[in-house]
Write an enzyme that holds these catalytic residues in place. Structure first.
Site, mmCIF file in Angstrom:
data_model
loop_
_atom_site.group_PDB
_atom_site.id
_atom_site.type_symbol
_atom_site.label_atom_id
_atom_site.label_comp_id
_atom_site.label_asym_id
_atom_site.label_seq_id
_atom_site.Cartn_x
_atom_site.Cartn_y
_atom_site.Cartn_z
ATOM 1 N N ARG A 68 -82.940 -9.289 36.802
ATOM 2 C CA ARG A 68 -83.171 -10.826 36.904
ATOM 3 C C ARG A 68 -82.966 -11.164 38.378
ATOM 4 N NH1 ARG A 68 -79.551 -16.099 35.236
ATOM 5 N NH2 ARG A 68 -81.015 -17.106 34.601
ATOM 6 N N ALA A 109 -84.800 -20.960 35.946
ATOM 7 C CA ALA A 109 -84.835 -19.946 35.505
ATOM 8 C C ALA A 109 -84.147 -20.044 34.083
ATOM 9 C CB ALA A 109 -84.272 -18.892 36.265
ATOM 10 N N SER A 110 -84.674 -19.829 32.883
ATOM 11 C CA SER A 110 -83.923 -20.368 31.603
ATOM 12 C C SER A 110 -82.617 -19.138 31.382
ATOM 13 C CB SER A 110 -84.924 -19.887 30.522
ATOM 14 O OG SER A 110 -85.734 -20.880 30.424
ATOM 15 N N MET A 111 -81.802 -19.642 30.598
ATOM 16 C CA MET A 111 -80.603 -19.075 30.179
ATOM 17 C C MET A 111 -81.056 -17.601 29.563
ATOM 18 S SD MET A 111 -78.237 -21.710 28.154
ATOM 19 C CE MET A 111 -76.576 -20.153 27.738
#
Length: 386
Positions: A33, A98-100
């Site tokens: 990530r 940026a999503s969980m």
């Protein structure tokens, strides 16, 4: 916030928490990530977003990247701190994130991909989700569409640097990519209300569309739609998720900008406690469906008092209700061609009459002529949605 800092430890924590299925664990451990997060991210605190910079706070930045939390990656209204050399100090309005990781994992699991499938992603964002799909299925099986040219260019570069090469197109995600259709799976990474029929057309019969869906009063839920041989898509609410809106559908943020001519408003009284609507996620979801094009905000006063404000920018209608602890009736005002609080009362009554259903009992059907929400029975006639 954990101090662990690697994709493998993130994958392990997600697995231990029950958010990551075995079919995706190795992929999450492989795709870093960190390679898709910009050097400056924004963290929400006390009503504002504050930057965390990789160069000036590397430990904090690194810990946030590998934490199971959403990270705002782009804002619209930076407020510079003149005492800090012009460094952006705060912002109010995020425009990309940026999503969980747990949400990313859940949506990918619900998508139920298999080897050889092709996937259309709507909303490339940082490129992390596209990288996960490419690592699982192969670059040639993934197409991603991003409206913001800056985000699209950055995502392409980050994907290339990380060793992935899915097709990334700059354009309107709602238009999809007809040239590469049909797709076995479609996934959207921003909230929608009107599901573009073009996405249904580009999905193969039996294919699945997973998308966040919401209203002006409730953002939002997660839908899993299956495309039929007849060209319709239908499926249930399968959970909750709050995403940034499709930019063409983003509701007006400033509810109070519609509140005008207060002296001309009609005074009202109601026996409906506003907490019964907006403090209950199932009631709020139903109200959002039955009171379209409406937004709300809450103004807090002393001793637990607050005011709920409703507004419809298009018609200039607004309403407010004052909550006072211990009261059994609540004063309010309504103005404009729509009586918004009366609509909320009616919606709440209909929800109660239906047995106060949970939002996971609802589903959506999308056809060439529109979409409608149904309760319990898939595809049954229900509430037509604007």
């Amino acid at each position: 916030m954990s101090g662990e800092s690697s994709p493998a430890t993130l994958a392990r924590r997600l697995t231990e928490a029950g958010h990551l299925s075995p079919s995706w664990r190795d992929v999450f451990a492989q795709v870093d990530r960190k390679r898709f997060i910009p050097d400056r991210i924004w963290i929400h605190d006390e009503g504002r977003y504050h930057p965390v910079n990789r160069t000036t706070a590397p430990a904090s930045w690194n810990a946030l990247v590998y934490d199971d939390r959403a990270l705002v990656t782009q804002v619209e209204d930076e407020v510079p701190n003149e005492d800090d050399g012009g460094e952006a100090a705060t912002a109010l309005t995020p425009s990309s994130s940026a999503s969980m990781p747990r949400v990313v994992a859940t949506m990918l699991d619900i998508l139920a991909v298999a080897d050889g499938m092709t996937v259309l992603e709507v909303g490339t964002g940082t490129g992390y989700n596209a990288a996960l799909l490419a690592a699982r299925l192969g670059d040639e099986h993934v197409v991603s569409v991003e409206m913001d040219p800056r985000l699209a260019d950055t995502a392409r570069a980050r994907l290339k640097d990380a060793g992935y090469a899915p097709t990334v197109i700059t354009g309107d995600g709602g238009q999809g990519c007809p040239a590469r259709a049909p797709y076995d799976r479609v996934i959207a990474t921003y909230a929608l209300h009107a599901v573009p029929y073009g996405l249904v057309e580009q999905t193969a019969p039996g294919g699945v569309i997973v998308l966040p869906w919401g209203t002006g009063l409730y953002n939002g839920v997660l839908l899993r739609l299956t495309v039929g041989e007849d060209g319709t898509a239908s499926g249930p609410v399968v959970g909750d998720c709050s995403f940034m809106w499709n930019r063409q559908e983003a509701p007006e943020r400033d509810v109070m900008a519609t509140v005008r001519n207060q002296a001309a408003a009609t005074a009202t009284r109601t026996g409906l406690d506003p907490r019964d609507v907006f403090g209950d996620e199932n009631a709020a979801f139903t109200a959002g469906v039955l009171v379209p094009d409406c937004r709300y905000t809450v103004g807090h006063g002393p001793d637990g008092e607050f005011t709920v404000w409703l507004a419809d920018r298009t018609t200039g209608s607004w309403a407010c209700v004052d909550y006072v602890p211990g009261a059994t009736e609540y004063a309010g005002h309504q103005h404009g061609p729509r009586r918004l609080w009366s609509e909320v009362e009616s919606a709440y009554g209909r929800w109660q009459d239906a047995g106060s259903p949970e939002r996971t009992r609802y589903g959506l059907t999308v056809t060439p002529t529109g979409q409608h929400l149904w309760l319990d029975t898939p595809g049954a006639p229900g509430t037509p949605l604007p």
